[in-house]
Write a protein that holds these residues in place. Structure first.
Motif, PDB file in Angstrom:
ATOM      1  N   VAL A   1      -6.927  -9.977   0.464  1.00 59.66           N
ATOM      2  CA  VAL A   1      -5.447  -9.149   0.475  1.00 59.66           C
ATOM      3  C   VAL A   1      -4.818  -9.273  -0.726  1.00 59.66           C
ATOM      4  O   VAL A   1      -3.724  -8.476  -0.935  1.00 59.66           O
ATOM      5  CB  VAL A   1      -5.048 -10.377   1.564  1.00 59.66           C
ATOM      6  N   ARG A   2      -5.406 -10.304  -1.476  1.00 58.24           N
ATOM      7  CA  ARG A   2      -4.229 -10.192  -2.931  1.00 58.24           C
ATOM      8  C   ARG A   2      -4.391  -9.062  -3.497  1.00 58.24           C
ATOM      9  O   ARG A   2      -3.693  -8.527  -4.530  1.00 58.24           O
ATOM     10  CB  ARG A   2      -4.575 -11.418  -3.551  1.00 58.24           C
ATOM     11  N   ASP A   3      -5.665  -8.353  -3.402  1.00 55.45           N
ATOM     12  CA  ASP A   3      -5.774  -7.079  -4.176  1.00 55.45           C
ATOM     13  C   ASP A   3      -5.064  -6.050  -3.542  1.00 55.45           C
ATOM     14  O   ASP A   3      -4.299  -5.184  -4.456  1.00 55.45           O
ATOM     15  CB  ASP A   3      -7.388  -6.328  -4.065  1.00 55.45           C
ATOM     16  N   VAL A   4      -4.667  -5.985  -2.315  1.00 55.26           N
ATOM     17  CA  VAL A   4      -3.828  -5.118  -1.679  1.00 55.26           C
ATOM     18  C   VAL A   4      -2.475  -5.465  -2.125  1.00 55.26           C
ATOM     19  O   VAL A   4      -1.856  -4.471  -2.457  1.00 55.26           O
ATOM     20  CB  VAL A   4      -4.016  -5.126  -0.170  1.00 55.26           C
ATOM     21  N   ASN A   5      -1.808  -6.570  -2.054  1.00 59.29           N
ATOM     22  CA  ASN A   5      -0.687  -6.974  -2.719  1.00 59.29           C
ATOM     23  C   ASN A   5      -0.656  -6.559  -4.080  1.00 59.29           C
ATOM     24  O   ASN A   5       0.422  -6.169  -4.277  1.00 59.29           O
ATOM     25  CB  ASN A   5      -0.559  -8.596  -2.371  1.00 59.29           C
ATOM     26  N   GLN A   6      -1.655  -6.823  -4.848  1.00 55.35           N
ATOM     27  CA  GLN A   6      -1.338  -6.501  -6.213  1.00 55.35           C
ATOM     28  C   GLN A   6      -1.197  -4.889  -6.142  1.00 55.35           C
ATOM     29  O   GLN A   6      -0.273  -4.605  -7.140  1.00 55.35           O
ATOM     30  CB  GLN A   6      -2.636  -6.799  -6.996  1.00 55.35           C
TER      31      GLN A   6
ATOM     32  N   ILE B   1       3.941  -1.660   5.311  1.00 58.12           N
ATOM     33  CA  ILE B   1       2.983  -2.357   5.502  1.00 58.12           C
ATOM     34  C   ILE B   1       3.146  -3.867   5.456  1.00 58.12           C
ATOM     35  O   ILE B   1       3.521  -4.530   4.452  1.00 58.12           O
ATOM     36  CB  ILE B   1       1.849  -1.881   4.239  1.00 58.12           C
ATOM     37  N   ASN B   2       2.801  -4.383   6.629  1.00 58.55           N
ATOM     38  CA  ASN B   2       3.023  -5.860   6.754  1.00 58.55           C
ATOM     39  C   ASN B   2       1.854  -6.708   6.534  1.00 58.55           C
ATOM     40  O   ASN B   2       0.652  -6.124   6.385  1.00 58.55           O
ATOM     41  CB  ASN B   2       3.766  -6.129   8.165  1.00 58.55           C
ATOM     42  N   GLY B   3       2.305  -7.966   6.746  1.00 57.10           N
ATOM     43  CA  GLY B   3       1.204  -8.932   6.466  1.00 57.10           C
ATOM     44  C   GLY B   3      -0.192  -8.733   7.209  1.00 57.10           C
ATOM     45  O   GLY B   3      -1.401  -8.671   6.729  1.00 57.10           O
ATOM     46  N   THR B   4      -0.027  -8.429   8.725  1.00 52.54           N
ATOM     47  CA  THR B   4      -1.179  -8.296   9.691  1.00 52.54           C
ATOM     48  C   THR B   4      -1.904  -6.884   8.926  1.00 52.54           C
ATOM     49  O   THR B   4      -3.258  -6.696   8.674  1.00 52.54           O
ATOM     50  CB  THR B   4      -0.669  -7.990  10.819  1.00 52.54           C
ATOM     51  N   ARG B   5      -1.336  -5.918   8.741  1.00 54.38           N
ATOM     52  CA  ARG B   5      -1.756  -4.767   8.227  1.00 54.38           C
ATOM     53  C   ARG B   5      -2.444  -4.845   6.716  1.00 54.38           C
ATOM     54  O   ARG B   5      -3.566  -4.282   6.570  1.00 54.38           O
ATOM     55  CB  ARG B   5      -0.713  -3.565   7.868  1.00 54.38           C
ATOM     56  N   ARG B   6      -1.953  -5.692   5.943  1.00 54.85           N
ATOM     57  CA  ARG B   6      -2.474  -5.840   4.685  1.00 54.85           C
ATOM     58  C   ARG B   6      -3.879  -6.424   4.815  1.00 54.85           C
ATOM     59  O   ARG B   6      -4.861  -6.254   4.169  1.00 54.85           O
ATOM     60  CB  ARG B   6      -1.703  -6.853   3.847  1.00 54.85           C
ATOM     61  N   LYS B   7      -4.015  -7.576   5.794  1.00 52.71           N
ATOM     62  CA  LYS B   7      -5.276  -8.049   6.124  1.00 52.71           C
ATOM     63  C   LYS B   7      -6.501  -7.119   6.579  1.00 52.71           C
ATOM     64  O   LYS B   7      -7.493  -7.015   5.880  1.00 52.71           O
ATOM     65  CB  LYS B   7      -5.031  -9.247   7.266  1.00 52.71           C
ATOM     66  N   ARG B   8      -5.880  -6.049   7.577  1.00 55.45           N
ATOM     67  CA  ARG B   8      -6.681  -5.112   7.751  1.00 55.45           C
ATOM     68  C   ARG B   8      -7.090  -4.265   6.786  1.00 55.45           C
ATOM     69  O   ARG B   8      -8.220  -3.728   6.798  1.00 55.45           O
ATOM     70  CB  ARG B   8      -6.012  -4.575   9.007  1.00 55.45           C
TER      71      ARG B   8
END
Ligand SMILES: Nc1nc2c(ncn2[C@@H]2O[C@H](COP(=O)(O)OP(=O)(O)OP(=O)(O)O)[C@@H](O)[C@H]2O)c(=O)[nH]1
Ligand SMILES: [Mg+2]
Length: 450
Positions: A410-415, A394-401
């Protein structure tokens, strides 16, 4: 009710709870304690022995559930055996296809027969039936009076044959004519109260047998004072030999009975306990349910339902696969979602935490957030299957989506992804540390991550 037995059983089971695994040694130890607890509660010697023998066999034979502790599993085994010894299923009174159903009530003096007759009449009346009482205890005017007072309180008729103030000395006649009267008055249940004696004696038995022969009751209930322990069992045996009764009524369960009668009678006499009486008032009568009684005896209902739910939800084969995945760091977000789902099916997180022994009511003050699950689920669900299996992709763009799809940042996904990575590492270490025996407590893990 059964306080001392409950305490002692709990004590016997606690000694196992610190142990890693059920084995011959610690089982033998707790079996000794359980057996002593039963004997102290005045449980019949043979019953106590066969009880502990069955528990021992099950404990050593049963597959170890990895999602619960050995102590918890033992609680469940003991609970199941209590249910077994109390009779497994509730057995009620079957009403006759052609009314009136005749119910004959017998037992020793002072066991609670007359009170029970009143309660049973009340029980049926509240169900829309039309019971009638028959006063076949003809030896004391006070006995007829007592039944009449109860009948009046309930609001049902009572049949008696009096010579002025004195009952006519013919119990069989009261029963027989009572039946005729019940038919005439379209009463659908006739409850016959009889005289008791201080001890089993031939004359009393003969009289009750004669009533039995005369009116052919559909149901003969043996009433016994649960406070009398072993004696209750002996009396039950004697009555059963003579009357072949259909069911037992245990009275005075509200007193400080030790529980021996309740636990032994069913096994020794092989007749079901049908009602339990818990007080002098008319409404103090409950149909007897072995499982509810077992819960009360064990006093650890929360642990029992916890293990039951775990047994329902966790398939051991699946769990082994999962452990293998955890060990090799192949545990992915799909598995994670699946585990979340299982935990959710076991109830609300708060309920589950509340079932952990020792936590109980404190859970009300705790901040257990069922919504925490929802957010995690939403994020995982907005990933593709491929991404769930390989979160590294999962890259940056996908994280946004993904964040957008889940209605999160996005930070929730990152977390979440970071937490998952950490968790996976921890799982690997833990499964290695613990070997094959135990699984990971996902709930606790997640709590620590948050
Ligand atoms: N605490 C308590 N008392 C009860 C219960 N059932 C009956 N009693 C009391 O026990 C006493 C005897 O009850 P009875 O119903 O008169 O007993 P019985 O078997 O009819 O006695 P006899 O007619 O003398 O043979 C009474 O004081 C009742 O109030 C119960 O479940 N709990
Ligand atoms: Mg009586």
């Amino acid at each position: 009710m059964f306080d001392s037995l409950s305490d002692k059983l709990e004590g016997a089971l606690k000694s196992l709870s610190g142990q890693g695994k059920i084995n011959e040694l610690n089982v033998a130890q707790s079996m000794r304690e359980i057996r002593r607890a039963l004997l102290d509660a005045d449980v019949n010697f043979q019953v106590a022995r066969s009880f502990t023998e069955r528990v021992r066999e099950k404990a050593l034979g049963e597959e170890v559930l990895n999602s619960v502790s050995p102590g918890q599993q033992m609680v469940k085994i003991v609970y199941d055996e209590l249910v077994h010894f109390l009779g497994e299923e509730h057995v009620g009174i079957e009403l006759a296809p052609t009314p009136p159903t005749v119910i004959l009530v017998a037992g020793l003096q002072g066991s609670g027969k007359t009170t029970f007759c009143g309660k049973l009449a009340q029980h049926y009346k509240s169900k829309g039936r039309a019971p009638m009482l028959a006063a076949a205890d003809v030896y004391r005017p006070a006995a007829v009076k007592q039944l009449s007072v109860l009948a009046e309180q309930v609001g049902v008729p009572v049949f008696s044959i009096m010579d002025g103030e004195t009952p006519v000395n013919d119990a069989v006649r009261v029963a027989r004519e009572g039946l005729v009267a019940a038919r005439k008055q379209a009463r659908d249940i006739l409850i016959v109260d009889t005289a008791g004696r201080l001890a089993v004696d031939d004359e009393m038995m003969r009289e009750v047998s004669n009533i039995k022969d005369a009116v052919k009751p559909h149901e003969i209930l043996f009433v016994v004072d649960s406070m009398t322990g072993q004696d209750a069992v002996n009396t039950a045996v004697a009555f059963n030999e003579r009357l072949d009764f259909d069911g037992v009524v245990l009275t005075k369960l509200d007193g400080d009975t030790r529980g021996g009668a309740a636990l032994s009678i069913r096994t020794v006499v092989e007749k079901p306990i049908k009602f339990a009486s818990t007080g002098e008032k008319l409404d103090a009568l409950t149909p007897f349910f072995p499982d509810r009684m077992a819960q009360r005896i064990l006093g650890m209902g929360d642990v029992v339902s916890f293990v039951e739910k775990a047994q329902e939800q966790f398939d051991e084969k699946q769990a082994e696969k999962l452990r293998a995945k955890m060990r090799s760091e192949k545990f992915d977000l799909e598995d994670f979602l699946d585990q979340l789902d299982k935990i959710k099916k076991m109830g609300s997180l708060k309920d589950l935490v509340g079932m952990i022994p020792g936590i109980g009511k404190q859970v009300d003050q705790m901040d257990v957030d069922d919504d925490a699950f929802k957010h995690i689920e939403a994020i995982i669900q907005s990933m593709t299957v491929e991404e769930r299996r390989n979160p590294e992709l999962i890259n940056g763009t996908r994280r946004k989506r993904i964040a957008k799809g889940a209605g999160m940042e996005v930070r929730d996904v990152n977390q979440l992804l970071k937490q998952f990575r950490d968790m996976r590492k921890m799982m690997k270490t833990m499964t290695k540390l613990m070997g094959k025996g135990r699984s990971i407590d996902l709930g606790a893990l997640m709590g620590r991550q948050n």
